[in-house]
Design a protein around this motif. Sequence first.
Motif, PDB file in Angstrom:
ATOM      1  N   ARG A 150       5.629   3.150  -3.329  1.00  0.00           N
ATOM      2  CA  ARG A 150       4.270   2.293  -3.799  1.00  0.00           C
ATOM      3  C   ARG A 150       3.462   3.595  -4.706  1.00  0.00           C
ATOM      4  NH1 ARG A 150       4.842  -0.135   0.780  1.00  0.00           N
ATOM      5  NH2 ARG A 150       5.582  -2.482   0.565  1.00  0.00           N
ATOM      6  N   ILE A 151       4.164   4.586  -5.064  1.00  0.00           N
ATOM      7  CA  ILE A 151       3.409   5.416  -6.174  1.00  0.00           C
ATOM      8  C   ILE A 151       4.307   5.792  -7.008  1.00  0.00           C
ATOM      9  CG2 ILE A 151       1.613   6.605  -4.338  1.00  0.00           C
ATOM     10  CD1 ILE A 151       3.375   9.020  -4.483  1.00  0.00           C
ATOM     11  N   TYR A 187      -3.222  10.999  -1.256  1.00  0.00           N
ATOM     12  CA  TYR A 187      -2.752  10.300  -0.133  1.00  0.00           C
ATOM     13  C   TYR A 187      -2.201  11.191   0.990  1.00  0.00           C
ATOM     14  CZ  TYR A 187      -3.120   6.571  -3.286  1.00  0.00           C
ATOM     15  OH  TYR A 187      -3.185   5.546  -4.493  1.00  0.00           O
ATOM     16  N   ALA A 195       8.051   8.962  -0.082  1.00  0.00           N
ATOM     17  CA  ALA A 195       6.896   8.225  -0.581  1.00  0.00           C
ATOM     18  C   ALA A 195       7.326   6.716  -1.100  1.00  0.00           C
ATOM     19  CB  ALA A 195       6.354   8.876  -1.596  1.00  0.00           C
ATOM     20  N   GLN A 216       0.920  -1.050  -0.035  1.00  0.00           N
ATOM     21  CA  GLN A 216       0.187   0.001   0.082  1.00  0.00           C
ATOM     22  C   GLN A 216       1.025   1.168   0.022  1.00  0.00           C
ATOM     23  OE1 GLN A 216      -1.696  -1.192   3.885  1.00  0.00           O
ATOM     24  NE2 GLN A 216      -1.009   0.655   4.719  1.00  0.00           N
ATOM     25  N   VAL A 217       0.269   2.473  -0.328  1.00  0.00           N
ATOM     26  CA  VAL A 217       0.887   3.439  -0.472  1.00  0.00           C
ATOM     27  C   VAL A 217       1.337   4.200   0.879  1.00  0.00           C
ATOM     28  CG1 VAL A 217       0.936   6.281  -1.287  1.00  0.00           C
ATOM     29  CG2 VAL A 217      -0.097   4.305  -2.454  1.00  0.00           C
TER      30      VAL A 217
END
Length: 118
Positions: free
Chosen positions: A26-27, A107, A24, A1-2
């Motif tokens: 996972r984006i 997010y 950051a 997950q982000v």
Amino acid sequence: QVQLVESGGGLVQPGGSLRLSCAASRINFSRYVMGWYRQAPGKQRELVARITSGDSTNYADSVKGRFTISRDNAKNTVNLQMNSLKLEDTAVYYCNAVNELRPAVDYWGQGTQVTVSS
């Protein structure tokens, strides 16, 4: 997950400096507008600074000339250099990521406390 993970908060005297970082994962970081928001006790969350994928920036009037936002797409990080800190800068600072093509996709980090006190 982000995940957006902030670091660098703390206690500083008026006139001092702090540097916040947000890492950051996972984006597709380069495709996101990255921002810093803050929320002081009893107040609404407000935008502090924002930087686009093309490095365009905008700042809240209250921090212009004192704060600088920057990003490193190779490291998936966004930083906020805060100088000449004032008592009224005391707040929890949050990292935010908004997909430039799909603004509904955003997010938030968990926040980091910045306290300016003598």
